[in-house]
Design an enzyme around this catalytic site. Structure first.
Site, PDB file in Angstrom:
ATOM      1  N   LEU A  66       0.833  -0.947  -0.156  1.00  0.00           N
ATOM      2  CA  LEU A  66      -0.195  -0.060   0.151  1.00  0.00           C
ATOM      3  C   LEU A  66       0.933   1.369  -0.129  1.00  0.00           C
ATOM      4  O   LEU A  66       2.248   1.789   0.839  1.00  0.00           O
ATOM      5  CB  LEU A  66      -0.876   0.157   1.157  1.00  0.00           C
ATOM      6  N   ASP A  67      -0.110   2.167  -0.900  1.00  0.00           N
ATOM      7  CA  ASP A  67       1.403   3.431  -0.322  1.00  0.00           C
ATOM      8  C   ASP A  67       1.508   3.590   0.451  1.00  0.00           C
ATOM      9  O   ASP A  67       1.018   3.828   1.753  1.00  0.00           O
ATOM     10  CB  ASP A  67       0.282   5.061  -1.697  1.00  0.00           C
ATOM     11  N   PHE A  68       2.219   5.015   1.149  1.00  0.00           N
ATOM     12  CA  PHE A  68       2.540   4.769   2.082  1.00  0.00           C
ATOM     13  C   PHE A  68       1.638   6.048   3.264  1.00  0.00           C
ATOM     14  O   PHE A  68       1.398   5.609   4.460  1.00  0.00           O
ATOM     15  CB  PHE A  68       3.881   6.349   1.895  1.00  0.00           C
TER      16      PHE A  68
END
Length: 232
Positions: A66-68
């Site tokens: 998942l993105d930051f």
């Protein structure tokens, strides 16, 4: 490109990873926003989902990321065989995912499909670009949950739309760039216009949460139906 990568220093994340399910084969977690999935090349970016979990589950590996700025559900494999089996489910699209998001403005349609190929463009790094010629096929569905007006501290009203997003492919930044393409970026998205609308500049986080994850357990073969309520 590596020098650009090294300039990003993730601020400290004090939120804990929530363990939702574990057995000897895999772990289901709820990732907090503001935590990297994988440690970066820069030693200051050591803290990550993988770095934390490998202390508890030696040998565990990430099946997906998942993105930051994105929070929500992730499945972690506890050995290489399970990782391979789960990766195969992702590549064959056996796995289904759904996300909760807040979009800037009020969407006109109640549901729809965004079909727009996504390409890497070194000139735009770290952003991706929509490119029919060089991009990889990417398709996302959206369903409006509610349209509302958010009253801000100064009394101004910010129009927002709560949606459920369902990606049919898994390209980098897919939901973020597809929502921008729709003309309604995800609130708080610094890369794709989610902080450019009046009143959105101080949004505390990216308003994107992985809320549902459905896959078949590689060993027991029973369906795993994980859900996580949106924190916003």
């Amino acid at each position: 490109m590596s020098t650009i990568l090294d300039t990003f220093i993730a601020p400290p994340c004090y939120d804990e990873i929530e363990i939702l399910y574990q057995d000897e084969h895999l772990v289901l977690i709820n990732k907090p926003a503001g935590l990297l999935s994988l440690s970066g090349k820069n030693p200051q970016n050591l803290d990550s989902v993988h770095h934390r979990l490998v202390q508890i589950y030696p040998g565990c590996t990430l099946v997906h990321r998942l993105d930051f700025g994105t929070s929500g559900l992730m499945v972690i494999a506890r050995n290489k065989a399970i990782n391979a089996a789960l990766c195969q489910q992702f590549s064959q699209r056996v796995v289904t995912k759904a996300y909760s998001a807040l979009l800037c403005g009020h969407l006109e349609n109640d549901a729809g499909v965004i079909d727009a190929a996504i390409a890497k463009d070194p000139a735009l790094f770290p952003r991706m670009s929509i490119c029919a010629m060089n991009g990889k096929p990417a398709r996302s569905r959206y369903q409006v949950i509610e349209r509302f007006l958010h009253r801000q501290e100064d009394g101004a009203l910010l129009p927002l739309t709560r949606v459920q997003l369902t990606p049919e492919t898994g390209r980098t930044h897919q939901l973020r760039i597809h929502c921008q393409q729709l003309g309604h970026p995800i609130l708080g998205c610094d890369l794709y216009g989610g902080r450019l609308w009046p009143g959105t500049e101080r949004t505390p986080r990216l308003m994107l949460h992985a809320s549902a994850l459905h896959f078949r357990h590689p060993v027991s073969e029973r369906w795993m139906n994980a859900e996580s309520a949106s924190p916003f």
